[in-house]
Design an enzyme around this catalytic site. Structure first.
Site, PDB file in Angstrom:
ATOM      1  N   TRP A 551     -10.956  34.240  12.073  1.00  0.00           N
ATOM      2  CA  TRP A 551     -10.608  33.008  11.371  1.00  0.00           C
ATOM      3  C   TRP A 551     -11.806  32.395  10.653  1.00  0.00           C
ATOM      4  O   TRP A 551     -11.646  31.467   9.849  1.00  0.00           O
ATOM      5  CB  TRP A 551     -10.007  31.999  12.344  1.00  0.00           C
ATOM      6  CG  TRP A 551     -11.025  31.249  13.175  1.00  0.00           C
ATOM      7  CD1 TRP A 551     -12.005  31.790  13.949  1.00  0.00           C
ATOM      8  CD2 TRP A 551     -11.141  29.836  13.293  1.00  0.00           C
ATOM      9  NE1 TRP A 551     -12.728  30.804  14.556  1.00  0.00           N
ATOM     10  CE2 TRP A 551     -12.225  29.586  14.178  1.00  0.00           C
ATOM     11  CE3 TRP A 551     -10.448  28.745  12.763  1.00  0.00           C
ATOM     12  CZ2 TRP A 551     -12.620  28.304  14.531  1.00  0.00           C
ATOM     13  CZ3 TRP A 551     -10.847  27.468  13.122  1.00  0.00           C
ATOM     14  CH2 TRP A 551     -11.915  27.247  13.987  1.00  0.00           C
ATOM     15  N   ASP A 552     -13.019  32.935  10.922  1.00  0.00           N
ATOM     16  CA  ASP A 552     -14.218  32.433  10.247  1.00  0.00           C
ATOM     17  C   ASP A 552     -14.062  32.397   8.735  1.00  0.00           C
ATOM     18  O   ASP A 552     -14.774  31.657   8.054  1.00  0.00           O
ATOM     19  CB  ASP A 552     -15.422  33.334  10.566  1.00  0.00           C
ATOM     20  CG  ASP A 552     -15.663  33.512  12.051  1.00  0.00           C
ATOM     21  OD1 ASP A 552     -14.713  33.897  12.745  1.00  0.00           O
ATOM     22  OD2 ASP A 552     -16.796  33.288  12.502  1.00  0.00           O
ATOM     23  N   GLU A 690     -12.099  28.250  22.812  1.00  0.00           N
ATOM     24  CA  GLU A 690     -12.290  29.576  23.413  1.00  0.00           C
ATOM     25  C   GLU A 690     -12.706  29.536  24.881  1.00  0.00           C
ATOM     26  O   GLU A 690     -12.528  30.527  25.588  1.00  0.00           O
ATOM     27  CB  GLU A 690     -13.311  30.430  22.633  1.00  0.00           C
ATOM     28  CG  GLU A 690     -12.798  30.867  21.274  1.00  0.00           C
ATOM     29  CD  GLU A 690     -13.712  31.900  20.609  1.00  0.00           C
ATOM     30  OE1 GLU A 690     -14.868  32.043  21.040  1.00  0.00           O
ATOM     31  OE2 GLU A 690     -13.255  32.557  19.673  1.00  0.00           O
ATOM     32  N   LYS A 811     -16.785  25.177  24.264  1.00  0.00           N
ATOM     33  CA  LYS A 811     -17.752  26.084  23.658  1.00  0.00           C
ATOM     34  C   LYS A 811     -18.110  25.616  22.255  1.00  0.00           C
ATOM     35  O   LYS A 811     -19.249  25.722  21.806  1.00  0.00           O
ATOM     36  CB  LYS A 811     -17.170  27.490  23.605  1.00  0.00           C
ATOM     37  CG  LYS A 811     -18.026  28.523  22.880  1.00  0.00           C
ATOM     38  CD  LYS A 811     -17.312  29.863  22.813  1.00  0.00           C
ATOM     39  CE  LYS A 811     -18.102  30.886  22.016  1.00  0.00           C
ATOM     40  NZ  LYS A 811     -17.371  32.187  21.908  1.00  0.00           N
ATOM     41  N   GLN A 812     -17.097  25.095  21.542  1.00  0.00           N
ATOM     42  CA  GLN A 812     -17.289  24.656  20.166  1.00  0.00           C
ATOM     43  C   GLN A 812     -16.205  23.635  19.848  1.00  0.00           C
ATOM     44  O   GLN A 812     -15.354  23.327  20.675  1.00  0.00           O
ATOM     45  CB  GLN A 812     -17.211  25.833  19.210  1.00  0.00           C
ATOM     46  CG  GLN A 812     -15.896  26.581  19.252  1.00  0.00           C
ATOM     47  CD  GLN A 812     -15.893  27.835  18.421  1.00  0.00           C
ATOM     48  OE1 GLN A 812     -16.468  27.890  17.358  1.00  0.00           O
ATOM     49  NE2 GLN A 812     -15.219  28.867  18.908  1.00  0.00           N
TER      50      GLN A 812
END
Length: 1005
Positions: A551-552, A690, A811-812
């Site tokens: 998805w980046d 994630e 995580k993000q």
């Protein structure tokens, strides 16, 4: 003539290639003429006179922004002042004893010092010298152009033999194009200092085996089709170095039997290594950068030209010293070609130089240590051979995908600019054709070896057979100078469309910004337009993530649609061609529409492994990462962003709307009505975070009502309905009907956009998912004190027998991703439509809540946090940006950069600067510009491509200006700094003053 000479007669005039030069270093004797000694017999300071052709050329160069220096034996500044030329030189370097020919003057130290004082790399500077020793010094120093001046005649042959690229009779024979300033896009005509050169050179001094893998990644040169890591040609793959070469979209699948399990993986294939070029002196061992006798090692990536420079000095056991200078490129102008030029200068010896050139097909995907237990050999040899006096070729085939790969090389030896007749021996080891040259070398006379390579595959269009195409390409390719000229031009065109200019009131991260832009362009240049490739998360720079597409890409598309929309369109078509695979995946989970894979490779199937082996526990562990269904939402979002930026109805009608509607259909099917609450809910998914793939003490993976997924589903359904109406107005055909989407289904979509459930807690803080606020708090400061780097807390907790699923920990960014993709105004509008009023004061509370609960285990994390902090804390935003910019350059994740860049994070930093700090949005068929610069930034400028217009956007702390370049395109609507909408036409300028807004107003978006 702009590059290495070819042995032709001296031209009447020589064009100075100012498009690839930052400075010119003159020798005193080509500028001034010494008179006879004075009667006192001391010196000749009073007797100097200027050559009549000197001042005009130097003034012209300075007008163009080139720095100038002069080297002199002594008293240079004083002697220049006597004739009024001292102000024409930024630097004057005096050298004691420089009047004698010989080793002292052929040492490049003085010239290199001059370049250093000017702040330029030797590869981007020219040397103009009248002596043989000075020309030798310029060649040994690795200067980009060495001009010999033969005013009296008779020395041309000696100057050429010593390394002069061109020889002229006087400075009046050196010309500069009238339109030269147009080629020097990175500076203004008034810039004459060395400051404008900063930020364009990624420079490494010395050899560091522990850091070479990272350096190779960051020095990768590519063109969107082909890329080669910045490895030394003298080395092969090993613990420190890894010379990988990759063609976009070329995958192969292997099956491994490991620990009682059958494991299948598809990887981007490491192709035969064209770069092999080894050398040694007669009777010595092969030279390697890590070996004995190496000094003065420097490796530098010229970001403006896409050229990798290397220079070092080697002294063997007999005391024989050799300087080696090389330049390597992967052609942006001819995407199937790569080239290497290596210059050898024997400083104190004569004899035989042995050079070995090869194509190494005995390569495998061995870069990532984690994959070491798995099968890694993707290529089978399928033929090899030689061509005439200079060529080799190799044919290989991938083992499963059956892609044929043809590689051909042409290696040539030049002495004094003339093709030399060196003794050549060809050997044909299995999958490694190689040629060895024994070259007579003489002290002080450079030997240049040029190697040109071509790659073709059976996936390429209009190719009958890859090897034949590759052999023809290298046979017809020009020399290195021709390829370099085309390379500089091609990169100039890209930089003109993509460069972000940032000025600050202190040190600016200009180098990091340019490095990120460079690698995005090297991966997604317009050369992808005719390819079937996606946006690999690690670029074409290594084997991390096996080259898969994630998805980046959403971060890359947000940049590309405003700079290289044709590239964005081509990359979106990669997804469109895999709709059938995504339909099958959706059907497998009982849904209509399309379910795009979390990891995608060649054919669009899910490449995420269902289980991974944990060497710590010795057990196979389930991997639920594929539950990140939100990848489809990112694809739909990117399609709409492309349409909004381009107005390309043809794309929307033929490709884009189909992707949007099919993704919308899938998520509408995922959304199930809870009859108790009257709300639609989505369960069994993972969000962008994630760390959380399920609930504590539950065996069933997946989360309920991830806020990001639910809200973006509503956004996409709205846009899909808008697309249906838009196309119905412009075209008779009804896309929804063609896809079998009836009115009842569309009505259900509308219903979902008003009744989707969003979880909340506290004071109107959006919950990451149902039950998030009920999880335990986590001691982030305590773990940071104990472990230092806690970016991968999931692994730390696993070692402790624990799991992030138990904690309010990320995580993000997850919830905060909503504020990255959507403006605060858009997000409030979506929530209001669902019956959730969200006042401006709730935004900073939500930001603060999640900022304090994240480990930043992903390079994307700081990008998003910099974005959301820009609305509430501009200093924190700037700090997050600078950290994000250094992620790969400083390898902050501890070794992952060796396996490839983090392309999403690199693109994200560029997007942050443009869309956040410049306040750019393309929505509602208009361009919105609402700058919010951090205090550290005094000026931002970029060139956008918006609906056919080229728009220069410049913002300061006080105002913002839009300048539309002349074109034959319809006016566009712009919203600038909160002013009423206006139109901007070809050639028009719009300038609006900026008013500082209170923090609460900025938070309200």
């Amino acid at each position: 003539m702009a590059g290495r000479n070819t042995g032709q007669a001296r031209p009447a005039e020589v064009r100075l290639p100012v498009e690839r030069l930052d400075a010119v270093v003159f020798e005193f004797g080509v500028v001034l003429r010494d008179g006879p000694p004075s009667r006192a017999g001391r010196d000749r300071v009073d007797a100097v006179t200027a050559f009549s052709d000197a001042a005009g050329l130097i003034e012209r160069l300075r007008e163009l922004g080139l720095s100038t220096a002069v080297t002199s034996s002594r008293c240079g500044r004083e002697r220049l002042a006597k004739v009024g030329l001292d102000t024409l030189f930024s630097v004057v370097v005096d050298e004691d004893g420089a009047e004698a020919e010989g080793p002292v003057r052929s040492d490049p130290a003085v010239l290199l010092r001059a370049a250093g004082l000017l702040g330029v790399h030797p590869g981007r500077a020219a040397v103009v010298h009248c002596s043989v020793a000075g020309v030798q010094a310029g060649c040994r120093g690795g200067f980009g152009l060495v001009v010999g001046v033969d005013r009296r005649g008779g020395r041309e042959a000696d100057l050429r033999a010593s390394g002069a690229d061109v020889v002229v009779a006087g400075l009046d024979r050196i010309t500069v194009d009238r339109d030269a300033m147009g080629c020097r896009w990175w500076q203004s005509p008034q810039t004459v200092s060395g400051a404008e050169h900063a930020g364009w050179l990624l420079d490494y001094i010395g050899v560091d085996p522990d850091a070479e893998g990272v350096r190779e990644t960051l020095c990768t040169v590519g063109n969107g089709y082909l890329a080669s890591r910045g490895a030394a040609p003298e080395t092969s793959a090993g613990p420190a170095r890894y010379p990988g070469t990759y063609v976009a979209g070329l995958f192969n699948r292997l099956v491994s039997r490991i620990h009682g399990h059958t494991h299948e993986d598809e990887s981007l294939v490491n192709l035969p290594n064209w770069l092999v070029l080894r050398w040694r002196g007669e009777g010595d061992r092969w030279v390697v950068p890590e070996g004995p006798g190496i000094t003065d090692y420097r490796q530098s990536l010229d970001l403006r030209a896409g050229v990798l420079h290397r220079r070092y000095r080697h002294v063997d056991g007999r005391g024989r010293a050799t300087t080696v200078v090389s330049r390597m490129l992967v052609s942006m102008a001819a995407p199937h070609l790569a080239a290497l030029e290596t210059t050898f200068v024997a400083e104190n010896w004569s004899g035989t130089l042995r050079v070995r050139s090869a194509i190494d097909g005995r390569v495998a995907n061995t870069q990532v240590a984690q994959y070491a237990p798995l099968a890694r050999a993707h290529l089978h040899a399928d033929g090899q051979g030689r061509d005439s006096q200079a060529g080799l070729w190799l044919r290989t085939r991938t083992s499963q995908s059956r892609v044929e790969v043809g590689v051909a090389t042409r290696t040539q030896v030049f002495v004094a600019g003339v093709l030399a007749a060196a003794r050549r021996r060809v050997t044909m080891a299995v999958s490694r054709p190689e040629e060895t040259y024994d070259i007579p070398i003489h002290e002080g006379q450079p030997v240049r070896v040029q190697k040109v390579a071509a790659y073709y595959t059976s996936r390429d269009r209009a190719v009958a057979e890859p090897v034949a195409a590759a052999r023809q390409a290298v046979a017809q390719a020009g020399g290195f100078a021709d390829l370099l000229t085309d390379q500089v031009t091609a990169w100039r065109r890209l930089w003109e469309r993509s460069h972000i200019e940032m000025q600050t009131d202190g040190p600016a991260p200009v180098l990091e910004l340019n490095v990120h832009t460079f690698h995005l362009l090297a991966t997604t240049s317009p050369n992808v337009v005719d390819l079937d490739v996606g946006v690999g998360a690690r670029g074409l720079h290594g084997e991390g993530y096996r080259g898969h597409v994630f998805w980046d890409e959403v971060f890359a598309h947000r940049v590309l649609v405003l700079h290289l929309p044709e590239a964005s369109r081509a990359l979106l078509l990669y997804r469109w061609r895999r709709l059938d695979a995504a339909r099958r995946a959706a059907a497998a989970v009982g849904c209509r529409g399309v379910m795009f894979p979390w990891e995608s490779g060649s054919d669009g199937r899910e490449e995420t492994p269902s289980e991974v082996f944990d060497p710590r526990s010795g057990r196979w562990m389930p991997d639920h990462t594929a539950l990140q269904r939100h990848v489809g939402l990112a694809i739909g979002y990117s399609v709409w962003q492309y349409y909004q930026a381009t107005g390309d109805l043809g794309f929307l009608r033929t490709y884009g709307a189909e992707m949007m509607l099919e993704v919308a259909r899938f998520f509408a099917d995922l959304a199930q009505e809870n009859r108790t609450t009257g709300r639609y809910e989505i369960t069994g998914v993972m969000g962008p975070d994630e760390f959380h793939d399920g609930y504590p003490d539950r065996n069933v993976p997946g989360l309920a009502n991830n806020a990001y997924t639910n809200v973006m589903t509503v956004w996409l359904l709205r846009r899909a309905l808008e697309a249906v109406d838009l196309l119905a107005c412009h075209h008779r055909s009804d896309l929804a009907d063609a896809l079998g989407i009836g009115e009842d289904e569309l009505a259900r979509w509308r219903d979902i956009t008003t009744r989707m459930y969003v979880p909340w807690h506290g004071q109107q803080i959006i919950s990451q998912f149902d039950g998030y606020a009920d999880l335990d708090e986590f001691d982030l400061p305590g773990y940071a004190a104990r472990y230092g780097n806690i970016s991968r807390l999931d692994r730390i907790l696993a070692d402790e027998g624990d799991s992030p699923n138990r904690y309010q920990l990320g995580k993000q960014a997850d919830v905060l991703m909503l504020l990255y993709l959507l403006s605060a105004e858009e997000l409030r509008d979506l929530l209001a439509g669902l019956g959730y009023p969200w006042p401006p004061q709730a935004l900073p509370r939500t930001v603060d809540y999640y900022v304090n609960r994240v480990s930043h285990g992903s390079t994307l994390s700081r990008v998003v946090h910099a974005w959301v902090q820009a609305r509430t804390d501009r200093l924190a935003s700037w700090n997050f940006l600078t950290e994000a910019l250094s992620a790969d350059i400083c390898d902050t994740q501890g070794g992952t950069t060796r396996e490839g860049i983090h392309l999403g994070a690199m693109a994200g930093t560029l997007d942050l600067i443009e869309r956040c700090y410049l306040g750019l949005e393309s929505r509602e068929d208009a361009l919105w510009v609402n700058p919010r610069l951090p205090q550290q930034i005094t000026k931002l400028h970029t060139l956008l491509t918006y609906r056919g217009h080229q728009l220069h956007v410049t913002a300061t702390q006080h105002d913002v200006a839009l300048i539309a370049s002349p074109c034959n395109v319809a006016p566009v609507t712009v919203h600038v700094a909160g002013q009423p909408p206006t139109t901007i036409r070809s050639g028009q300028t719009v300038t609006v003053p900026l008013k500082p807004a209170p923090e609460i107003e900025r938070a309200s978006g």
